[in-house]
Design a protein around this motif. Structure first.
Motif, mmCIF file in Angstrom:
data_model
loop_
_atom_site.group_PDB
_atom_site.id
_atom_site.type_symbol
_atom_site.label_atom_id
_atom_site.label_comp_id
_atom_site.label_asym_id
_atom_site.label_seq_id
_atom_site.Cartn_x
_atom_site.Cartn_y
_atom_site.Cartn_z
ATOM 1 N N ALA A 1 0.866 -1.173 0.000
ATOM 2 C CA ALA A 1 0.000 0.000 0.000
ATOM 3 C C ALA A 1 0.905 1.225 0.000
ATOM 4 O O ALA A 1 1.838 1.315 0.794
ATOM 5 N N VAL A 2 0.639 2.143 -0.912
ATOM 6 C CA VAL A 2 1.433 3.368 -1.027
ATOM 7 C C VAL A 2 0.484 4.551 -0.839
ATOM 8 O O VAL A 2 -0.589 4.603 -1.461
ATOM 9 N N ARG A 3 0.883 5.486 0.022
ATOM 10 C CA ARG A 3 0.092 6.686 0.273
ATOM 11 C C ARG A 3 0.977 7.914 0.040
ATOM 12 O O ARG A 3 2.044 8.014 0.634
ATOM 13 N N ALA B 1 -5.221 -8.539 2.808
ATOM 14 C CA ALA B 1 -5.899 -8.092 4.031
ATOM 15 C C ALA B 1 -4.997 -7.192 4.868
ATOM 16 O O ALA B 1 -5.449 -6.187 5.421
ATOM 17 N N GLY B 2 -3.717 -7.521 4.970
ATOM 18 C CA GLY B 2 -2.791 -6.687 5.721
ATOM 19 C C GLY B 2 -2.618 -5.315 5.103
ATOM 20 O O GLY B 2 -2.617 -4.297 5.799
ATOM 21 N N VAL C 1 4.311 -2.942 3.301
ATOM 22 C CA VAL C 1 4.364 -4.221 2.597
ATOM 23 C C VAL C 1 3.875 -5.316 3.538
ATOM 24 O O VAL C 1 4.291 -5.376 4.698
ATOM 25 N N PHE C 2 3.004 -6.183 3.014
ATOM 26 C CA PHE C 2 2.396 -7.259 3.797
ATOM 27 C C PHE C 2 2.378 -8.557 3.008
ATOM 28 O O PHE C 2 2.466 -8.557 1.783
ATOM 29 N N GLN C 3 2.204 -9.653 3.725
ATOM 30 C CA GLN C 3 2.141 -10.958 3.088
ATOM 31 C C GLN C 3 0.864 -11.132 2.265
ATOM 32 O O GLN C 3 0.854 -11.904 1.317
ATOM 33 N N GLY D 1 0.755 -10.235 9.077
ATOM 34 C CA GLY D 1 1.391 -10.315 7.769
ATOM 35 C C GLY D 1 2.348 -9.183 7.459
ATOM 36 O O GLY D 1 2.859 -9.076 6.346
ATOM 37 N N PHE D 2 2.633 -8.337 8.462
ATOM 38 C CA PHE D 2 3.537 -7.204 8.262
ATOM 39 C C PHE D 2 4.900 -7.668 7.759
ATOM 40 O O PHE D 2 5.468 -8.628 8.259
ATOM 41 N N VAL D 3 5.423 -6.970 6.741
ATOM 42 C CA VAL D 3 6.765 -7.241 6.216
ATOM 43 C C VAL D 3 7.664 -6.026 6.406
ATOM 44 O O VAL D 3 8.761 -6.138 6.928
ATOM 45 N N ALA D 4 7.210 -4.846 5.963
ATOM 46 C CA ALA D 4 8.061 -3.649 6.022
ATOM 47 C C ALA D 4 7.201 -2.393 5.944
ATOM 48 O O ALA D 4 6.075 -2.418 5.434
ATOM 49 N N TYR D 5 7.762 -1.289 6.446
ATOM 50 C CA TYR D 5 7.109 0.016 6.362
ATOM 51 C C TYR D 5 8.176 1.072 6.144
ATOM 52 O O TYR D 5 9.242 1.026 6.766
ATOM 53 N N TYR D 6 7.879 2.031 5.268
ATOM 54 C CA TYR D 6 8.801 3.134 4.981
ATOM 55 C C TYR D 6 8.011 4.439 4.933
ATOM 56 O O TYR D 6 6.928 4.499 4.352
ATOM 57 N N TRP D 7 8.570 5.492 5.540
ATOM 58 C CA TRP D 7 8.006 6.853 5.487
ATOM 59 C C TRP D 7 9.077 7.708 4.827
ATOM 60 O O TRP D 7 10.197 7.826 5.342
#
Length: 94
Positions: A4-6, A58-59, A53-55, A34-40
């Motif tokens: 998901a990109v915002r 739904a995540g 990023v999720f598996q 299912g969390f994999v990574a997050y970037y701001w």
């Protein structure tokens, strides 16, 4: 995997937004199954971008919901414009 990109435009104080995201949202998004990574990312000129990023789908969808709630409750004055939201299956990665 799904991402998901915002994209937020018109950010009034990027440093403060980054601080609040680091201190509050990062812990919330890590709890999503299912969390994999997050970037701001500070893209400059009042633009900030988040990537989650999720598996599974739904995540990714849950992260969009949690981000909307967090922005509404904590960042509304810093992120005055609604984000452009994109989400989908990751079809290539490195």
């Amino acid at each position: 995997m799904y991402a998901a990109v915002r994209r937020y435009e018109g950010v009034t104080d990027p440093a403060e937004a980054a601080r609040l995201v680091n201190e509050g949202f990062v812990a919330l998004v890590r709890q999503v199954p299912g969390f994999v990574a997050y970037y701001w990312i500070d893209a400059g000129d009042g633009v900030m971008v988040s990537t989650s990023v999720f598996q599974d789908r739904a995540g990714a969808e849950e992260s969009i919901s949690r981000a909307a709630d967090f922005v509404r409750d904590n960042l509304a004055s810093l992120l005055p414009n609604p984000p452009q939201v994109m989400a989908g299956e990751v079809v290539a990665s490195a």
